[in-house]
Write an enzyme that holds these catalytic residues in place. Structure first.
Site, PDB file in Angstrom:
ATOM      1  N   ARG A 107       0.877  -1.183   0.000  1.00 26.75           N
ATOM      2  CA  ARG A 107       0.000   0.000   0.000  1.00 26.75           C
ATOM      3  C   ARG A 107       0.905   1.221   0.000  1.00 26.75           C
ATOM      4  NH1 ARG A 107      -5.494   1.319   3.234  1.00 26.75           N
ATOM      5  NH2 ARG A 107      -6.136  -0.125   1.616  1.00 26.75           N
ATOM      6  N   HIS A 134      -6.754   0.461  -7.012  1.00 23.99           N
ATOM      7  CA  HIS A 134      -7.064  -0.365  -5.839  1.00 23.99           C
ATOM      8  C   HIS A 134      -7.667  -1.678  -6.352  1.00 23.99           C
ATOM      9  CE1 HIS A 134      -7.590  -1.455  -1.796  1.00 23.99           C
ATOM     10  NE2 HIS A 134      -8.478  -0.563  -1.368  1.00 23.99           N
ATOM     11  N   GLN A 137      -9.735  -4.121  -4.059  1.00 24.46           N
ATOM     12  CA  GLN A 137     -11.084  -3.622  -3.780  1.00 24.46           C
ATOM     13  C   GLN A 137     -12.021  -3.956  -4.941  1.00 24.46           C
ATOM     14  OE1 GLN A 137     -12.033  -1.799  -0.848  1.00 24.46           O
ATOM     15  NE2 GLN A 137     -14.010  -2.396  -1.687  1.00 24.46           N
ATOM     16  N   ASP A 228     -17.286   7.047  -2.724  1.00 23.50           N
ATOM     17  CA  ASP A 228     -16.090   6.933  -1.877  1.00 23.50           C
ATOM     18  C   ASP A 228     -15.889   8.303  -1.219  1.00 23.50           C
ATOM     19  OD1 ASP A 228     -13.653   6.167  -0.738  1.00 23.50           O
ATOM     20  OD2 ASP A 228     -12.531   6.198  -2.626  1.00 23.50           O
ATOM     21  N   CYS A 267     -16.382   1.505  -0.608  1.00 22.59           N
ATOM     22  CA  CYS A 267     -15.212   0.694  -0.226  1.00 22.59           C
ATOM     23  C   CYS A 267     -14.937   0.758   1.274  1.00 22.59           C
ATOM     24  CB  CYS A 267     -13.989   1.161  -1.003  1.00 22.59           C
ATOM     25  SG  CYS A 267     -13.634   2.912  -0.765  1.00 22.59           S
ATOM     26  N   ARG A 295     -13.424  -8.774   0.602  1.00 22.96           N
ATOM     27  CA  ARG A 295     -11.999  -8.481   0.402  1.00 22.96           C
ATOM     28  C   ARG A 295     -11.180  -9.738   0.686  1.00 22.96           C
ATOM     29  NH1 ARG A 295      -9.968  -3.381   0.664  1.00 22.96           N
ATOM     30  NH2 ARG A 295      -8.039  -4.493   0.159  1.00 22.96           N
TER      31      ARG A 295
HETATM   32  N1   CP Z   1     -11.327  -0.280   1.609  1.00 21.45           N
HETATM   33  C1   CP Z   1     -10.103  -0.335   2.141  1.00 21.45           C
HETATM   34  O1   CP Z   1      -9.088  -0.531   1.446  1.00 21.45           O
HETATM   35  O2   CP Z   1     -10.068  -0.181   3.497  1.00 21.45           O
HETATM   36  P1   CP Z   1      -8.783  -0.029   4.415  1.00 21.45           P
HETATM   37  O3   CP Z   1      -8.174   1.329   4.087  1.00 21.45           O
HETATM   38  O4   CP Z   1      -9.295  -0.092   5.820  1.00 21.45           O
HETATM   39  O5   CP Z   1      -7.821  -1.128   4.091  1.00 21.45           O
HETATM   40  N1  NVA Z   2      -9.950   6.600  -2.162  1.00 22.97           N
HETATM   41  C1  NVA Z   2      -9.655   6.183  -0.798  1.00 22.97           C
HETATM   42  C2  NVA Z   2      -9.903   4.725  -0.631  1.00 22.97           C
HETATM   43  C3  NVA Z   2      -9.676   4.204   0.744  1.00 22.97           C
HETATM   44  C4  NVA Z   2      -9.873   2.708   0.853  1.00 22.97           C
HETATM   45  C5  NVA Z   2      -8.221   6.522  -0.467  1.00 22.97           C
HETATM   46  O1  NVA Z   2      -7.339   6.332  -1.308  1.00 22.97           O
HETATM   47  O2  NVA Z   2      -7.972   7.007   0.633  1.00 22.97           O
END
Ligand code: CP
Ligand code: NVA
Length: 319
Positions: A107, A134, A137, A228, A267, A295
C-alpha cells in the site's frame, strides 16, 4: 512492467482482465466451500509480507486472516518500522524481501513505487492501494455484485471523485460487461490514461462508459450506486477539495432516481454525512459490509492464483 512481471504481479485490475471472471467465481465457490476447504493450504510453507505506507483496517486484516487460512505466514511491515523510504531504495528492498518472502503486498502513496517494487522483486507483488489503483477492492466489489446478480441490472453508477477506487471499479465492471456511468465534479475526472485503457476494454466487451458532471444522470435507472470519500489518503493537504463536491452526496433523494432494488456500495471507511447519509448506508440496499468481507475471499483467490497457480487450477477442478 514487462510481460513476465505482468503475469505474476497485480498493479491494476486490468493486469488480469482475462482471468477476472474465473478469479471471482473461484472466490465465491471458496467462500461457500465450508469444511471442504479445511485441508486446502496452497500457501503452506510460504510467507506473504504486506508493506503499509498508509493506514488500513480492511486490507490489513483481510490479508492477515486470508493468508493464515490458506496455510501461509502473514507479516505486516509498517513503513515507519522498515528501512524503505529512509535508508533503503525500493529496488534493494524488493531484492531483499524476495529472498525471504513468497509474495508482497504494498500500500503506497505513489503508484510508480508499486510498479518499481514489482519490477525488482522476484516474487509476485500485489498493489494493496496506490494513489491510482485499488485492484483488490475492485475484485471484492465485482464479487459482491456477481453474488447479488439476480437483483442487479447491468448499470453501475459512480458518484464522486474520479479516484483510485473508481479506476479499478470501472476497469473491472466493463471487463465483466457492466455499463459504467460516472459523475464527478469538474476538475475531478478520472485519469486520462486509465480511461484510454478502459475504452479499449469496453470496445471488446460491448460495455458502455458514460461520464458527466451530473449525479442524477449517472444514477438514473442504475442497479448499483457506488461512492467513496471525497478526500483520499495522501490528499489531506487539499483541504478545500471537498467544497467541489456539493451536490454529490448519495442521499435518499438521489437514490430515488435509481432502480428500487439497486445496491449501495462503498469501499469504506465512509465519512457518514459527507459523501453518503446514514439513511442510505444503513438501508437494506446497502452491501458495504459484504464488500468488506469479500476483500478476504477475493484476495484468497488472487493470492492462490498468483503464488500457487497449480493449486488454484486444481481447486477449480474439484468443484
Ligand atoms: N477499503 C479499504 O481498502 O479499506 P482499508 O483502508 O481499511 O484497508
Ligand atoms: N480513495 C480512498 C480509498 C480508501 C480505501 C483513499 O485512497 O484514501
Amino acid at each position: 512492467m514487462n510481460e513476465a512481471e505482468a503475469k505474476s504481479s497485480l498493479m491494476a485490475i486490468d493486469d488480469i482482465s482475462d482471468e477476472l471472471a474465473a478469479i471471482i467465481d473461484w472466490a465465491i465457490a471458496f467462500k461457500h466451500g465450508g469444511d471442504f476447504n479445511l485441508d486446502f493450504k496452497p500457501l503452506e510453507g510460504m510467507s506473504i509480507g504486506s508493506i503499509y505506507e498508509k493506514p488500513s483496517t480492511r486490507t490489513r486484516v483481510s490479508f492477515e486472516v486470508g493468508v493464515s487460512r490458506l496455510g501461509g505466514q502473514p507479516l505486516t511491515l509498517l513503513s515507519n518500522d522498515i528501512q524503505l523510504g529512509k535508508s533503503e531504495s525500493i529496488a534493494d528492498t524488493a531484492a531483499v524481501l524476495s529472498r525471504f518472502l513468497d509474495g508482497i503486498t504494498y500500500r503506497c502513496f505513489n503508484h510508480a513505487d508499486a510498479v518499481e517494487l514489482a519490477e525488482h522483486a522476484t516474487v509476485p507483488v500485489i498493489n494493496a492501494l496506490s494513489d491510482l489503483h485499488h485492484p483488490c477492492q475492485a475484485a471484492a466489489d465485482l464479487m459482491t455484485i456477481v453474488e447479488h446478480g439476480d437483483r442487479v441490472n447491468g448499470h453501475i453508477a459512480w458518484v464522486g471523485d474520479g479516484n483510485n477506487v473508481f479506476h479499478d471499479l470501472l476497469l473491472a465492471g466493463i471487463t465483466l460487461g457492466y455499463d459504467v456511468h460516472y459523475a464527478t465534479p469538474v476538475g475531478f475526472e478520472p485519469d486520462k490514461s486509465v480511461m484510454g485503457r478502459a475504452r479499449k476494454i469496453a470496445a471488446q466487451t460491448g460495455a458502455a462508459i458514460l461520464g458527466s458532471n451530473n449525479p442524477v444522470e449517472a444514477v438514473s435507472g442504475a442497479g448499483v450506486i457506488y461512492t467513496d470519500i471525497f478526500v483520499s489518503m495522501g490528499e489531506e493537504h487539499m483541504e478545500s477539495k471537498a467544497n467541489a463536491f456539493q451536490g454529490f452526496q448519495v442521499n435518499k433523494e438521489l437514490v430515488a432516481h435509481a432502480d428500487p432494488d439497486c445496491l449501495f456500495m462503498h469501499c469504506l471507511p465512509a465519512h457518514r454525512g459527507e459523501e453518503v447519509t446514514d439513511v442510505v448506508i444503513d438501508s437494506p440496499n446497502s452491501v458495504v459490509f459484504d464488500q468488506a468481507e469479500n476483500r478476504m475471499w477475493a484476495q484468497m483467490s488472487l493470492l492462490t492464483y498468483l503464488c500457487n497457480n497449480d493449486a488454484w487450477h486444481a481447486y477449480k477442478e474439484l468443484e
